[in-house]
Scaffold this motif. Sequence first.
Motif, PDB file in Angstrom:
ATOM      1  N   LYS A 258       3.850 -28.272 -21.276  1.00 37.97           N
ATOM      2  CA  LYS A 258       3.616 -28.760 -19.910  1.00 37.97           C
ATOM      3  C   LYS A 258       2.577 -29.877 -19.901  1.00 37.97           C
ATOM      4  O   LYS A 258       2.710 -30.859 -19.153  1.00 37.97           O
ATOM      5  CB  LYS A 258       3.183 -27.605 -19.013  1.00 37.97           C
ATOM      6  N   ASP A 259       1.550 -29.744 -20.711  1.00 32.18           N
ATOM      7  CA  ASP A 259       0.508 -30.761 -20.824  1.00 32.18           C
ATOM      8  C   ASP A 259       1.119 -32.113 -21.207  1.00 32.18           C
ATOM      9  O   ASP A 259       0.832 -33.145 -20.590  1.00 32.18           O
ATOM     10  CB  ASP A 259      -0.508 -30.304 -21.877  1.00 32.18           C
ATOM     11  N   TYR A 261       4.359 -33.020 -21.049  1.00 28.99           N
ATOM     12  CA  TYR A 261       5.343 -33.441 -20.050  1.00 28.99           C
ATOM     13  C   TYR A 261       4.659 -34.162 -18.885  1.00 28.99           C
ATOM     14  O   TYR A 261       5.220 -35.106 -18.304  1.00 28.99           O
ATOM     15  CB  TYR A 261       6.098 -32.224 -19.529  1.00 28.99           C
ATOM     16  N   GLN A 262       3.444 -33.734 -18.556  1.00 30.64           N
ATOM     17  CA  GLN A 262       2.731 -34.284 -17.407  1.00 30.64           C
ATOM     18  C   GLN A 262       1.945 -35.550 -17.710  1.00 30.64           C
ATOM     19  O   GLN A 262       1.310 -36.121 -16.817  1.00 30.64           O
ATOM     20  CB  GLN A 262       1.829 -33.200 -16.814  1.00 30.64           C
ATOM     21  N   ALA A 267       7.754 -37.752 -17.965  1.00 34.08           N
ATOM     22  CA  ALA A 267       8.761 -36.971 -17.236  1.00 34.08           C
ATOM     23  C   ALA A 267      10.041 -37.762 -17.003  1.00 34.08           C
ATOM     24  O   ALA A 267      11.147 -37.215 -17.081  1.00 34.08           O
ATOM     25  CB  ALA A 267       8.184 -36.484 -15.906  1.00 34.08           C
ATOM     26  N   ASP A 299       9.878 -24.904 -15.014  1.00 34.96           N
ATOM     27  CA  ASP A 299       8.977 -25.773 -14.261  1.00 34.96           C
ATOM     28  C   ASP A 299       7.940 -26.384 -15.202  1.00 34.96           C
ATOM     29  O   ASP A 299       6.895 -25.793 -15.481  1.00 34.96           O
ATOM     30  CB  ASP A 299       8.289 -24.991 -13.147  1.00 34.96           C
ATOM     31  N   THR A 301       6.170 -28.819 -14.498  1.00 39.88           N
ATOM     32  CA  THR A 301       5.091 -29.417 -13.706  1.00 39.88           C
ATOM     33  C   THR A 301       4.033 -28.404 -13.303  1.00 39.88           C
ATOM     34  O   THR A 301       3.045 -28.764 -12.651  1.00 39.88           O
ATOM     35  CB  THR A 301       5.659 -30.080 -12.430  1.00 39.88           C
ATOM     36  N   HIS A 304      -0.997 -26.489 -16.584  1.00 43.64           N
ATOM     37  CA  HIS A 304      -0.918 -26.178 -18.007  1.00 43.64           C
ATOM     38  C   HIS A 304      -2.171 -25.504 -18.558  1.00 43.64           C
ATOM     39  O   HIS A 304      -2.131 -24.872 -19.621  1.00 43.64           O
ATOM     40  CB  HIS A 304      -0.611 -27.444 -18.824  1.00 43.64           C
TER      41      HIS A 304
END
Length: 307
Positions: A258-259, A261-262, A267, A299, A301, A304
């Motif tokens: 998640k880290d 991806y953000q 994204a 998810d 987003t 994280h």
Amino acid sequence: MGLLVDGKWQDTWYDTKSTGGKFKRQDSRFRNWVSRDGTSGFKAEADRYRLYVSYACPWAHRTLILRALKGLEDIIDLVVVDPVMKENGWMLTDGNPLHTLYTHVQPDYTGRVTVPILYDKKSNAIVSNESAEIIRMLNTAFDDFATKECVDLYPAALQTEIDEINTFVYHNINNGVYKAGFATTQDAYEEAFENLFAALDKVEDILSKNRYLVGNHISEADWRLFTTLVRFDAVYVGHFKCNKKRIVDYPNLWGYLKDLYQVPGVAKTVHMDHIKTHYYASHDTINPTGVIPCGPEIDFTAPHGRG
């Protein structure tokens, strides 16, 4: 899925009979280099190069991420192939097979037709079809044209460590999911399966102590791992039978995914519709019905927690 032999297309699946059921990936054939000054034979210039990719392909995804992070979208053209790959291999949006580009450049080419491809429009040449080398070109060669500040993802002081973790991740995780998914004997599958999850356990341990794989900043090693992780729960768990654990079951790997991806710009490079369509609709030997799963809901987003 197929290959060219002396410039002639053959719709042939990977040969696993001669390897005891094990999947073995062919080495990339085009290994030229783009440099800032052109001493390599290819000079970094705006609007000279074109990147051929599939949004579904994890190897091509690496190059999309570097292109985005460096702000090179207006400097290097992009061509995206159709996500479904059948008897003619990757297909261009104009209806022609991608293999026609290979034979245009080298009429007697023998080998798999893969993405990504870094293509030189000026000399009508394929510079490289090796993703690991393309991302290093994008990391530094086009810095005079980069519109975004981005740290060096392969700093000299960390290169030995980055190379070591890259090798480990490539053999056991990046290519490990394919070794499991394309295995044609139980023994070959189980060997790949065990190596894959032993490697994920090791990376989970590394990430329990460090935010990133190497050093205090994101490096190319993180992006090379990311493109496998982001596909794992949606594709590799079911389609490739890598179902011991999901990434969401690993606290540190899940937070790390998640880290990454953000990170701004990343994204938009993740196209889960292309990813799922390609794997489930293209591999007839694995999923003969071509039915594409509706789930899972993931998810990327969510917070994280990796400050």
